[in-house]
Design a protein around this motif. Structure first.
Motif, PDB file in Angstrom:
ATOM      1  N   GLY A 177       7.556  -8.715  -1.381  1.00  0.00           N
ATOM      2  CA  GLY A 177       6.173  -8.563  -0.924  1.00  0.00           C
ATOM      3  C   GLY A 177       6.001  -7.493   0.133  1.00  0.00           C
ATOM      4  O   GLY A 177       4.907  -7.286   0.642  1.00  0.00           O
ATOM      5  N   LYS A 178       7.096  -6.813   0.477  1.00  0.00           N
ATOM      6  CA  LYS A 178       7.039  -5.766   1.504  1.00  0.00           C
ATOM      7  C   LYS A 178       7.785  -4.530   1.024  1.00  0.00           C
ATOM      8  O   LYS A 178       8.587  -4.599   0.100  1.00  0.00           O
ATOM      9  N   GLU A 210       6.313  -2.805   5.611  1.00  0.00           N
ATOM     10  CA  GLU A 210       4.874  -2.934   5.408  1.00  0.00           C
ATOM     11  C   GLU A 210       4.592  -3.946   4.307  1.00  0.00           C
ATOM     12  O   GLU A 210       5.360  -4.067   3.356  1.00  0.00           O
ATOM     13  N   GLN A 211       3.465  -4.638   4.420  1.00  0.00           N
ATOM     14  CA  GLN A 211       3.035  -5.610   3.407  1.00  0.00           C
ATOM     15  C   GLN A 211       2.512  -4.873   2.180  1.00  0.00           C
ATOM     16  O   GLN A 211       1.870  -3.833   2.314  1.00  0.00           O
ATOM     17  N   CYS A 212       2.782  -5.393   0.975  1.00  0.00           N
ATOM     18  CA  CYS A 212       2.199  -4.824  -0.244  1.00  0.00           C
ATOM     19  C   CYS A 212       0.680  -4.825  -0.115  1.00  0.00           C
ATOM     20  O   CYS A 212       0.110  -5.687   0.565  1.00  0.00           O
ATOM     21  N   CYS A 251       4.689  -2.185  -5.828  1.00  0.00           N
ATOM     22  CA  CYS A 251       4.033  -3.497  -5.796  1.00  0.00           C
ATOM     23  C   CYS A 251       3.169  -3.608  -7.056  1.00  0.00           C
ATOM     24  O   CYS A 251       2.417  -2.693  -7.375  1.00  0.00           O
ATOM     25  N   ASP A 285       1.572 -14.083   1.213  1.00  0.00           N
ATOM     26  CA  ASP A 285       2.708 -13.247   1.582  1.00  0.00           C
ATOM     27  C   ASP A 285       3.017 -12.158   0.548  1.00  0.00           C
ATOM     28  O   ASP A 285       4.019 -11.466   0.653  1.00  0.00           O
ATOM     29  N   ASN A 286       2.155 -12.002  -0.446  1.00  0.00           N
ATOM     30  CA  ASN A 286       2.288 -10.981  -1.495  1.00  0.00           C
ATOM     31  C   ASN A 286       3.616 -11.073  -2.258  1.00  0.00           C
ATOM     32  O   ASN A 286       4.169 -10.066  -2.681  1.00  0.00           O
TER      33      ASN A 286
END
Length: 186
Positions: free
Chosen positions: A62-63, A74-76, A93, A105-106
């Protein structure tokens, strides 16, 4: 005095966050330092958040991390989810697609529950489903739009259309109640 062949404690420094050294310490600037003991920036898809790191950590699911030498990932982007560890680009992603939304949380996609929808969005996705408003309905899960109840049906709630009972009928779409049949008809 330090032991023979050992460097004095004052000559060593920990690597900065975002970098690593498998030997944990490096000699202070200006000293003759072999390249195998210099600090190295963490590669793309990895990070180091503490001084003195001996390795870098892969970005979690997810990152991603596009740059080298960073202290976090970084977050998706919204509506997308991570497919592998150590992703290096937001392009890695994946989109959740219509009728689905990205978890907080992607790390995965979930189906929109009944009564909600997630529309198809070219080049993107959503992080939450949108509730249908009466008289629109989204029956079942994984809906990409809300619809009106059809002829012969009536709106019961945003998750269900019901058939008109015997002796009643629904002449048009999006009715909230069925109409009684004329006397002598069914």
């Amino acid at each position: 005095t330090p032991a023979r062949g050992a460097a004095p404690a004052a000559c060593c420094a920990a690597c900065e966050p975002g970098t690593f050294n498998p030997f944990r310490i490096v000699l202070a600037r200006g000293s003759m330092q072999p390249t195998s003991t210099e600090c190295h920036g963490c590669l793309k898809g990895k990070y180091s958040d503490a001084a003195g790191s001996t390795t870098c950590t892969e970005c979690a699911l997810g990152k991603y991390q596009f740059y080298t030498g960073k202290t976090e990932c970084e977050q998706c982007p919204p509506g997308t989810y991570g497919t592998t560890l150590a992703q290096v680009s937001p392009d890695e992603c994946a989109l959740c697609g219509a009728g689905r939304y990205a978890t907080l949380d992607n790390t995965d996609c979930e189906d929109c529950p009944a009564g909600t929808f997630a529309p198809f969005m070219p080049g993107g996705g959503v992080n939450q489903c949108v509730a249908c408003e009466a008289p629109f309905v989204a029956e079942g899960t994984r809906n990409y739009k809300c619809e009106l109840c059809g002829v012969g049906m009536y709106f019961f709630n945003t998750t269900e259309c019901r058939e008109c009972a015997a002796g009643t009928y629904g002449p048009v779409e999006h009715q909230t109640a069925c109409v009684e049949c004329e006397a002598g008809k069914y």
